[in-house]
Design a protein around this motif. Structure first.
Motif, PDB file in Angstrom:
ATOM      1  N   ALA A 103     -27.160  49.754  58.417  1.00  0.00           N
ATOM      2  CA  ALA A 103     -25.813  50.270  58.109  1.00  0.00           C
ATOM      3  C   ALA A 103     -24.623  49.643  58.729  1.00  0.00           C
ATOM      4  N   VAL A 104     -24.972  49.297  60.089  1.00  0.00           N
ATOM      5  CA  VAL A 104     -23.824  48.580  61.136  1.00  0.00           C
ATOM      6  C   VAL A 104     -23.651  47.289  60.136  1.00  0.00           C
ATOM      7  N   THR A 105     -24.527  46.464  59.842  1.00  0.00           N
ATOM      8  CA  THR A 105     -24.475  45.199  59.364  1.00  0.00           C
ATOM      9  C   THR A 105     -23.918  45.409  58.082  1.00  0.00           C
ATOM     10  N   SER A 106     -24.188  46.270  57.108  1.00  0.00           N
ATOM     11  CA  SER A 106     -23.830  46.214  55.758  1.00  0.00           C
ATOM     12  C   SER A 106     -22.174  46.692  55.717  1.00  0.00           C
ATOM     13  N   GLN A 107     -21.847  47.497  56.803  1.00  0.00           N
ATOM     14  CA  GLN A 107     -20.517  48.114  56.848  1.00  0.00           C
ATOM     15  C   GLN A 107     -19.708  47.234  57.861  1.00  0.00           C
ATOM     16  N   GLY A 108     -20.137  46.137  58.083  1.00  0.00           N
ATOM     17  CA  GLY A 108     -19.338  45.056  58.886  1.00  0.00           C
ATOM     18  C   GLY A 108     -18.759  45.687  60.236  1.00  0.00           C
ATOM     19  N   ARG A 109     -19.740  46.645  60.960  1.00  0.00           N
ATOM     20  CA  ARG A 109     -19.206  47.076  62.232  1.00  0.00           C
ATOM     21  C   ARG A 109     -19.879  46.607  63.514  1.00  0.00           C
ATOM     22  N   THR A 110     -20.451  45.370  63.181  1.00  0.00           N
ATOM     23  CA  THR A 110     -21.243  44.717  64.467  1.00  0.00           C
ATOM     24  C   THR A 110     -19.986  44.481  65.591  1.00  0.00           C
ATOM     25  N   GLY A 111     -18.819  44.305  65.081  1.00  0.00           N
ATOM     26  CA  GLY A 111     -17.843  44.163  66.389  1.00  0.00           C
ATOM     27  C   GLY A 111     -17.505  45.211  67.169  1.00  0.00           C
ATOM     28  N   ASP A 112     -17.822  46.518  66.441  1.00  0.00           N
ATOM     29  CA  ASP A 112     -17.323  47.727  67.091  1.00  0.00           C
ATOM     30  C   ASP A 112     -18.138  48.679  67.412  1.00  0.00           C
ATOM     31  N   VAL A 113     -19.404  48.672  66.955  1.00  0.00           N
ATOM     32  CA  VAL A 113     -20.654  49.671  67.265  1.00  0.00           C
ATOM     33  C   VAL A 113     -21.650  48.937  67.834  1.00  0.00           C
ATOM     34  N   LYS A 114     -21.958  49.533  69.210  1.00  0.00           N
ATOM     35  CA  LYS A 114     -22.925  48.894  69.799  1.00  0.00           C
ATOM     36  C   LYS A 114     -24.156  49.726  69.642  1.00  0.00           C
ATOM     37  N   VAL A 115     -25.420  49.312  69.360  1.00  0.00           N
ATOM     38  CA  VAL A 115     -26.574  50.044  69.148  1.00  0.00           C
ATOM     39  C   VAL A 115     -27.577  49.867  70.225  1.00  0.00           C
ATOM     40  N   PHE A 116     -28.197  51.260  70.633  1.00  0.00           N
ATOM     41  CA  PHE A 116     -29.360  51.319  71.254  1.00  0.00           C
ATOM     42  C   PHE A 116     -30.239  52.103  70.473  1.00  0.00           C
ATOM     43  N   GLY A 117     -31.652  51.740  71.089  1.00  0.00           N
ATOM     44  CA  GLY A 117     -32.634  52.283  70.078  1.00  0.00           C
ATOM     45  C   GLY A 117     -34.163  52.547  70.746  1.00  0.00           C
ATOM     46  N   TRP A 118     -34.831  52.479  69.637  1.00  0.00           N
ATOM     47  CA  TRP A 118     -36.397  52.471  70.107  1.00  0.00           C
ATOM     48  C   TRP A 118     -36.997  51.825  69.057  1.00  0.00           C
ATOM     49  N   ASN A 177     -23.961  57.318  55.862  1.00  0.00           N
ATOM     50  CA  ASN A 177     -23.061  58.560  55.744  1.00  0.00           C
ATOM     51  C   ASN A 177     -22.528  59.100  57.374  1.00  0.00           C
ATOM     52  N   LEU A 178     -23.178  58.684  58.472  1.00  0.00           N
ATOM     53  CA  LEU A 178     -22.748  59.002  59.985  1.00  0.00           C
ATOM     54  C   LEU A 178     -21.545  57.986  60.064  1.00  0.00           C
ATOM     55  N   MET A 179     -21.889  56.898  59.665  1.00  0.00           N
ATOM     56  CA  MET A 179     -20.778  55.877  60.117  1.00  0.00           C
ATOM     57  C   MET A 179     -19.511  56.265  59.273  1.00  0.00           C
ATOM     58  N   THR A 180     -19.585  56.581  58.136  1.00  0.00           N
ATOM     59  CA  THR A 180     -18.521  56.959  57.277  1.00  0.00           C
ATOM     60  C   THR A 180     -17.865  57.964  57.530  1.00  0.00           C
ATOM     61  N   ALA A 181     -18.504  59.022  58.015  1.00  0.00           N
ATOM     62  CA  ALA A 181     -17.865  60.285  58.626  1.00  0.00           C
ATOM     63  C   ALA A 181     -17.021  60.261  59.957  1.00  0.00           C
ATOM     64  N   ASN A 182     -17.378  58.999  60.648  1.00  0.00           N
ATOM     65  CA  ASN A 182     -17.067  59.030  61.957  1.00  0.00           C
ATOM     66  C   ASN A 182     -16.556  57.569  62.334  1.00  0.00           C
ATOM     67  N   ALA A 183     -15.473  57.083  61.565  1.00  0.00           N
ATOM     68  CA  ALA A 183     -14.755  55.894  61.834  1.00  0.00           C
ATOM     69  C   ALA A 183     -14.750  55.409  63.188  1.00  0.00           C
ATOM     70  N   ASP A 184     -14.330  56.369  64.147  1.00  0.00           N
ATOM     71  CA  ASP A 184     -14.072  56.082  65.528  1.00  0.00           C
ATOM     72  C   ASP A 184     -15.442  55.829  66.397  1.00  0.00           C
ATOM     73  N   MET A 185     -16.437  55.930  65.742  1.00  0.00           N
ATOM     74  CA  MET A 185     -17.657  55.864  66.571  1.00  0.00           C
ATOM     75  C   MET A 185     -17.816  54.364  67.166  1.00  0.00           C
ATOM     76  N   THR A 186     -18.351  54.431  68.477  1.00  0.00           N
ATOM     77  CA  THR A 186     -18.348  53.148  69.164  1.00  0.00           C
ATOM     78  C   THR A 186     -19.633  52.807  69.621  1.00  0.00           C
ATOM     79  N   THR A 187     -20.662  53.850  69.607  1.00  0.00           N
ATOM     80  CA  THR A 187     -22.024  53.547  70.075  1.00  0.00           C
ATOM     81  C   THR A 187     -22.950  54.231  68.943  1.00  0.00           C
ATOM     82  N   LEU A 188     -24.243  53.766  69.123  1.00  0.00           N
ATOM     83  CA  LEU A 188     -25.172  54.556  68.116  1.00  0.00           C
ATOM     84  C   LEU A 188     -26.562  54.525  68.650  1.00  0.00           C
ATOM     85  N   TYR A 189     -27.395  55.841  68.752  1.00  0.00           N
ATOM     86  CA  TYR A 189     -28.487  55.609  69.498  1.00  0.00           C
ATOM     87  C   TYR A 189     -29.564  56.096  68.223  1.00  0.00           C
TER      88      TYR A 189
END
Length: 313
Positions: free
Chosen positions: A231-246, A206-218
Motif C-alpha cells: 500500500a505504501v508503495t502503490s500510493q507513493g508514500r515511501t517518502g513520508d510514511v515509515k514502516v515497522f512490522g513483523w 483504506n487506512l492510508m486514504t483515511a489518514n493522509a497525515d499518517m507518518t508511521t505504520l506498524y
C-alpha cells in the motif's frame, strides 16, 4: 522411504485417516496443525519440523486450517482418533481450541503449542516468542526512532489481525512501550488484515486514504506487513510514511534497503518447528522438557538485513 504428507483444507478427516494408516505402521507419527499455508512464516515452521522429523526417523503430517479456528479443533479430534504420537499446534483461537487440547491429553497424546501460547492450557509445552515482550522491544525501538529522527512527534496507523491472539499481544506490547516512552505519538486507526495478504492490502490502502497525515505504520504479522508495504508503495508514500512490522518478506527487505521500512521483528520459525519435534523426542525417552521453550527474535534494520537476504533467493 518416509514422506512428509501435507494436507490442505478443512474437511480432511478421510484424507487424514488414509495418510495416517500407512504412516503409523512404519514409524511414530506426529501431526502439525497450522493456521494457513499462504504465509511464509507458517511454511517455515513446516519446513523446520519436516527436516527435524526426517532426521529423527519419524513421520509428520501437516493439516492446513485455512484460517478457520473450528477446523483446528476438528483436526485435533481426528488425530486423537488416529492415535498419533504427538500434536504440534499453531493456534488461531487460543481459548477455543483448549477443549481439543484437553481431549488429546486425556488420550495420552502430548500437544506442543508453537507461536501462540495457550492460557492455562493442557499442552505440555510452548515453543516460540514472548509476543508481548517482543512487541515492547519493537515499541521501544520505534519510540527511540521517533525521538531521534522525527523530533519526538509521530502519527501511527496499525495493520493488525484482530482474530489473532498473538498479534493482539504484539500490538498491546508495542502500545505500552510507546506510551511509556513519553514521545508525542498519536495512534490513529487500527485496521483488520485478518492474517490474509489481500485483505491486509485493502485494509492498508483504506487506512492510508483515511489518514493522509499518517507518518508511521506498524504491522503485526507477515500478511499485514506485506499489505502495508504494498500500500505504501502503490500510493507513493515511501517518502513520508515509515514502516515497522513483523516477519521479513522480499518486499520488506527491499524497503529496508531503500530506507523507508525501518525495522522488522524477525523470528526463527524453522527453529520453532525443529524445537517442537526435538521436544517430542525427549518426551519419548522419558526426559523432561521445559514448559516454555523461548526462541529469540532479531530486530532487522538496514544495518543487519544482509544476513537475511539468502532466505528470499
Amino acid at each position: 522411504m518416509r514422506l512428509t504428507k501435507i494436507l490442505s483444507g478443512c474437511a480432511a478427516a478421510v484424507a487424514m485417516t488414509l495418510a495416517l494408516g500407512s504412516a503409523s505402521a512404519m514409524a511414530e507419527t506426529y501431526a502439525l496443525v497450522t493456521i494457513n499455508q499462504q504465509a511464509l512464516f507458517f511454511n517455515q515452521i513446516n519446513d523446520g519440523a519436516t527436516a527435524a522429523a526426517k532426521a529423527a526417523g519419524v513421520d509428520l503430517v501437516i493439516f492446513n486450517a485455512n484460517n478457520v479456528p473450528s477446523a483446528q479443533n476438528d483436526a485435533i479430534e481426528n488425530y486423537i482418533t488416529q492415535k498419533v504420537d504427538g500434536i504440534i499446534l499453531v493456534a488461531i483461537d487460543v481459548n477455543g481450541v483448549k477443549p481439543a487440547i484437553t481431549a488429546a491429553k486425556a488420550a495420552g497424546i502430548p500437544v506442543i503449542a508453537i507461536d501462540a501460547q495457550i492460557p492455562n492450557g493442557d499442552n505440555v509445552a510452548f515453543v516460540g516468542v514472548d509476543n508481548t515482550k517482543a512487541g515492547e522491544d519493537i515499541g521501544k525501538f520505534y519510540a527511540e526512532y521517533v525521538k531521534t529522527k522525527l523530533n519526538g512527534t509521530a502519527k501511527i496507523g496499525v495493520v493488525g489481525a484482530l482474530n489473532s491472539f498473538i498479534q493482539n499481544q504484539r500490538l498491546d506490547g508495542f502500545k505500552k512501550a510507546v506510551t511509556d516512552s513519553g514521545q508525542k505519538v498519536t495512534f490513529l486507526d487500527t485496521v483488520d488484515g485478518q492474517n490474509v495478504q489481500d485483505v491486509a492490502l485493502s485494509a492498508s490502502e483504506n487506512l492510508m486514504t483515511a489518514n493522509a497525515d499518517m507518518t508511521t505504520l506498524y504491522a503485526t504479522g507477515e500478511p499485514a506487513l506485506l499489505g502495508a508495504v504494498s500500500a505504501v508503495t502503490s500510493q507513493g508514500r515511501t517518502g513520508d510514511v515509515k514502516v515497522f512490522g513483523w516477519d521479513l518478506t522480499k518486499s520488506a527487505v527491499q524497503g529496508l534497503e531503500e530506507g523507508w521500512v525501518i525495522a522488522v521483528v524477525q523470528q526463527d520459525p524453522a527453529g520453532e518447528g525443529k524445537a517442537a519435534i526435538e521436544a517430542f523426542g525427549k518426551l519419548k525417552k522419558g526426559e523432561k522438557i521445559d514448559p516454555i521453550i523461548n526462541v529469540p527474535i532479531t530486530i532487522v534494520t538496514k544495518e543487519n538485513v544482509d544476513q537475511f537476504k539468502d532466505m528470499f533467493k
